[in-house]
Design a protein around this motif. Sequence first.
Motif, PDB file in Angstrom:
ATOM      1  N   GLU A  90       0.802  -1.352   0.109  1.00 51.45           N
ATOM      2  CA  GLU A  90       0.169   0.022   0.013  1.00 51.45           C
ATOM      3  C   GLU A  90       0.749   1.242  -0.145  1.00 51.45           C
ATOM      4  O   GLU A  90       0.672   2.256  -0.726  1.00 51.45           O
ATOM      5  CB  GLU A  90      -0.918   0.162   1.153  1.00 51.45           C
ATOM      6  CG  GLU A  90      -1.906  -0.998   1.318  1.00 51.45           C
ATOM      7  CD  GLU A  90      -2.898  -1.008   2.391  1.00 51.45           C
ATOM      8  OE1 GLU A  90      -4.062  -0.986   2.578  1.00 51.45           O
ATOM      9  OE2 GLU A  90      -2.218  -1.120   3.552  1.00 51.45           O
ATOM     10  N   ILE A  91       1.904   1.175   0.954  1.00 54.44           N
ATOM     11  CA  ILE A  91       2.729   2.339   1.035  1.00 54.44           C
ATOM     12  C   ILE A  91       3.530   2.548  -0.526  1.00 54.44           C
ATOM     13  O   ILE A  91       3.558   3.867  -1.157  1.00 54.44           O
ATOM     14  CB  ILE A  91       3.925   2.228   1.892  1.00 54.44           C
ATOM     15  CG1 ILE A  91       3.342   1.986   3.255  1.00 54.44           C
ATOM     16  CG2 ILE A  91       4.945   3.336   1.608  1.00 54.44           C
ATOM     17  CD1 ILE A  91       4.174   1.503   4.460  1.00 54.44           C
ATOM     18  N   ILE A 151      -1.306   8.783   5.722  1.00 56.68           N
ATOM     19  CA  ILE A 151       0.047   8.617   5.608  1.00 56.68           C
ATOM     20  C   ILE A 151       0.980   7.736   6.408  1.00 56.68           C
ATOM     21  O   ILE A 151       0.448   7.572   7.312  1.00 56.68           O
ATOM     22  CB  ILE A 151       0.768  10.330   5.347  1.00 56.68           C
ATOM     23  CG1 ILE A 151       1.020  10.682   6.781  1.00 56.68           C
ATOM     24  CG2 ILE A 151      -0.114  11.042   4.207  1.00 56.68           C
ATOM     25  CD1 ILE A 151       1.682  11.957   6.589  1.00 56.68           C
ATOM     26  N   PRO A 152       1.878   7.167   5.681  1.00 56.57           N
ATOM     27  CA  PRO A 152       2.553   6.249   6.608  1.00 56.57           C
ATOM     28  C   PRO A 152       3.371   6.939   7.724  1.00 56.57           C
ATOM     29  O   PRO A 152       3.983   7.871   7.477  1.00 56.57           O
ATOM     30  CB  PRO A 152       3.507   5.672   5.603  1.00 56.57           C
ATOM     31  CG  PRO A 152       3.719   6.462   4.440  1.00 56.57           C
ATOM     32  CD  PRO A 152       2.331   7.012   4.183  1.00 56.57           C
ATOM     33  N   VAL A 153       3.876   6.126   8.771  1.00 58.05           N
ATOM     34  CA  VAL A 153       4.496   6.620  10.023  1.00 58.05           C
ATOM     35  C   VAL A 153       5.303   5.498  10.168  1.00 58.05           C
ATOM     36  O   VAL A 153       5.390   4.320  10.519  1.00 58.05           O
ATOM     37  CB  VAL A 153       3.745   6.713  11.198  1.00 58.05           C
ATOM     38  CG1 VAL A 153       4.509   7.162  12.386  1.00 58.05           C
ATOM     39  CG2 VAL A 153       2.371   7.695  11.132  1.00 58.05           C
ATOM     40  N   ILE A 154       6.814   6.011   9.977  1.00 60.71           N
ATOM     41  CA  ILE A 154       7.892   5.202  10.166  1.00 60.71           C
ATOM     42  C   ILE A 154       8.572   5.209  11.286  1.00 60.71           C
ATOM     43  O   ILE A 154       8.841   6.540  11.948  1.00 60.71           O
ATOM     44  CB  ILE A 154       8.923   5.748   8.905  1.00 60.71           C
ATOM     45  CG1 ILE A 154       8.206   5.643   7.489  1.00 60.71           C
ATOM     46  CG2 ILE A 154      10.149   4.831   8.953  1.00 60.71           C
ATOM     47  CD1 ILE A 154       7.684   4.357   7.153  1.00 60.71           C
ATOM     48  N   PHE A 155       9.141   4.352  11.919  1.00 57.68           N
ATOM     49  CA  PHE A 155       9.644   4.103  13.389  1.00 57.68           C
ATOM     50  C   PHE A 155      11.108   4.231  13.031  1.00 57.68           C
ATOM     51  O   PHE A 155      11.907   3.461  12.693  1.00 57.68           O
ATOM     52  CB  PHE A 155       9.213   2.522  13.965  1.00 57.68           C
ATOM     53  CG  PHE A 155       9.769   2.633  15.292  1.00 57.68           C
ATOM     54  CD1 PHE A 155       8.850   2.876  16.361  1.00 57.68           C
ATOM     55  CD2 PHE A 155      11.140   2.303  15.858  1.00 57.68           C
ATOM     56  CE1 PHE A 155       9.091   2.805  17.700  1.00 57.68           C
ATOM     57  CE2 PHE A 155      11.352   2.150  17.108  1.00 57.68           C
ATOM     58  CZ  PHE A 155      10.568   2.240  18.232  1.00 57.68           C
ATOM     59  N   GLY A 156      11.797   5.395  13.938  1.00 58.59           N
ATOM     60  CA  GLY A 156      13.132   5.489  14.038  1.00 58.59           C
ATOM     61  C   GLY A 156      13.956   4.437  15.028  1.00 58.59           C
ATOM     62  O   GLY A 156      13.850   4.419  16.102  1.00 58.59           O
ATOM     63  N   LEU A 157      14.473   3.390  14.427  1.00 61.49           N
ATOM     64  CA  LEU A 157      14.922   2.248  15.221  1.00 61.49           C
ATOM     65  C   LEU A 157      16.347   2.391  15.382  1.00 61.49           C
ATOM     66  O   LEU A 157      17.283   2.418  14.467  1.00 61.49           O
ATOM     67  CB  LEU A 157      14.592   1.009  14.488  1.00 61.49           C
ATOM     68  CG  LEU A 157      15.126  -0.502  15.020  1.00 61.49           C
ATOM     69  CD1 LEU A 157      14.623  -0.608  16.222  1.00 61.49           C
ATOM     70  CD2 LEU A 157      14.808  -1.410  13.887  1.00 61.49           C
ATOM     71  N   SER A 183       4.190   2.010   9.963  1.00 63.44           N
ATOM     72  CA  SER A 183       4.104   1.450   8.686  1.00 63.44           C
ATOM     73  C   SER A 183       5.480   0.842   8.135  1.00 63.44           C
ATOM     74  O   SER A 183       5.624  -0.057   7.133  1.00 63.44           O
ATOM     75  CB  SER A 183       3.590   2.472   7.646  1.00 63.44           C
ATOM     76  OG  SER A 183       2.475   3.173   8.000  1.00 63.44           O
ATOM     77  N   GLY A 184       6.510   1.126   9.012  1.00 64.49           N
ATOM     78  CA  GLY A 184       7.828   0.677   8.492  1.00 64.49           C
ATOM     79  C   GLY A 184       8.724   1.089   9.505  1.00 64.49           C
ATOM     80  O   GLY A 184       8.630   1.754  10.699  1.00 64.49           O
ATOM     81  N   ILE A 185      10.194   1.019   9.134  1.00 66.76           N
ATOM     82  CA  ILE A 185      11.259   1.556  10.197  1.00 66.76           C
ATOM     83  C   ILE A 185      12.394   2.287   9.232  1.00 66.76           C
ATOM     84  O   ILE A 185      12.513   2.261   8.137  1.00 66.76           O
ATOM     85  CB  ILE A 185      11.969   0.183  10.698  1.00 66.76           C
ATOM     86  CG1 ILE A 185      12.788  -0.479   9.617  1.00 66.76           C
ATOM     87  CG2 ILE A 185      11.228  -0.587  11.527  1.00 66.76           C
ATOM     88  CD1 ILE A 185      13.901  -1.642   9.818  1.00 66.76           C
ATOM     89  N   ASN A 186      13.149   2.799  10.185  1.00 68.65           N
ATOM     90  CA  ASN A 186      14.297   3.667   9.679  1.00 68.65           C
ATOM     91  C   ASN A 186      15.512   3.501  10.565  1.00 68.65           C
ATOM     92  O   ASN A 186      15.220   3.495  11.668  1.00 68.65           O
ATOM     93  CB  ASN A 186      13.801   5.191   9.451  1.00 68.65           C
ATOM     94  CG  ASN A 186      14.977   6.271   9.267  1.00 68.65           C
ATOM     95  OD1 ASN A 186      15.156   7.160  10.069  1.00 68.65           O
ATOM     96  ND2 ASN A 186      15.897   5.993   8.281  1.00 68.65           N
ATOM     97  N   ASN A 187      16.489   3.451   9.938  1.00 73.51           N
ATOM     98  CA  ASN A 187      17.778   3.124  10.944  1.00 73.51           C
ATOM     99  C   ASN A 187      18.380   4.451  11.471  1.00 73.51           C
ATOM    100  O   ASN A 187      19.329   5.286  10.921  1.00 73.51           O
ATOM    101  CB  ASN A 187      18.860   2.568  10.252  1.00 73.51           C
ATOM    102  CG  ASN A 187      19.206   3.152   9.023  1.00 73.51           C
ATOM    103  OD1 ASN A 187      18.317   3.936   8.070  1.00 73.51           O
ATOM    104  ND2 ASN A 187      20.688   3.395   8.667  1.00 73.51           N
TER     105      ASN A 187
END
Length: 403
Positions: A5-6, A86-92, A114-118
């Motif tokens: 979907e994203i 809209i997607p919300v990305i987790f700062g991991l 919705s997803g991850i970010n390094n």
Amino acid sequence: MERNEIHAFLKKRLEQNGHLLGVACGSGISAKYTEKGGADMLLALNSGRFRQAGTSSLAGFMPFANCNQMVMDFASREIIPSIKKIPVIFGLCATDPTISLPEYLELIHEKKFSGINNYPSIGMIGGKFREALEEEGMTYDKEVEAIRIANQKNIFSVAFVFDELQCEKMLDAGADIICLHLGLTSGGNLGAKKVMSLEESIDASNRIFRICEAIRPSVIKLIYGGPVRTRLDVKYMYDNTIAQGYLGGSSFERIPSEQSLTHVTQEFKMVGKFNQNAELHKMIADVSSHYNYVDLIKEHVAANYMHELIFSDIADKLHISRSYLSTLFKKEMGCTFPEYVRRVRINKAIEIEKCELISFVNLAYLMGYNDYAHFSKAFKKQTGMSPREYFSNKNRKLRESVQ
């Protein structure tokens, strides 16, 4: 939003707007109103939360708190419930030795991210401290591993990269977005003081994006931070790279807050004193504000590129010596004022010619050149081709792509 979907959502936004815009948020109110303003995605990062506390983004790399727990707490309570479109990305923080990456990614997904970010990333750290971290197994490869696991679990991922080798690793791991991180954002009172110039940022972006084009052309290519902090900076990067979008944090939260809160407070403070003299009121607010002379020059060029631009006249208007202003400009931009003006004019000419049928002679005049020969020489210096060669080549490629 699920991964497929994203992809469909961002592809549609790209087709509609030409570029993507992501905002790194540290609070619910920032998330809510950047979505209203048209942001295409949100990143929940620990540095965003620290900015809300009045500290620099650098605090996100210090041992002030458990960064993963911080993001999980504020984002799941403030951002996830209020963002629907809209997607919300987790700062991991993938190098956290107290978590199991596969299990933690499952938790992130369960919490409706919705997803991850390094982020925070080892890529921001160097020297002896970087060596000590790597000796303990806290390496950039752990961040690559997190992106690879996300790919295997069909979770969307945004990969911050800092050099060509990291870009190759993240592409191999299956990152959906490659974002060149240009460092902490400059500008304002809390911004980074030492950043690369815009010209250096262009060179770095082009090196990274060439790798993307060679290995996986379909990957979305973005830029983040460093000297890119204003709308004109972003346009300058779009004009001179193949970046498909911009991610920003301080540009949307910290810098506007610094400026607006200071001005609004001053306005309320002056009620009853100068409210009958609007011009004096404005002058006091302007004098009190934090001026960035280079930003003022860029605004002036954007508004007057079609006219004669004399650097000494600008210096006089700003009441600053020409030599000092020239040094400031060269340091921040990485090029001279005439070189910058040429880039802006030629990029604008290309933009106009794509949309309008106009003679090259008239186009030269519109761009502030007194004759076509001068315009053609400047055009060839920047693109390697004359205007006729360039647009003929572009049209031929366009016809071939359609066929």
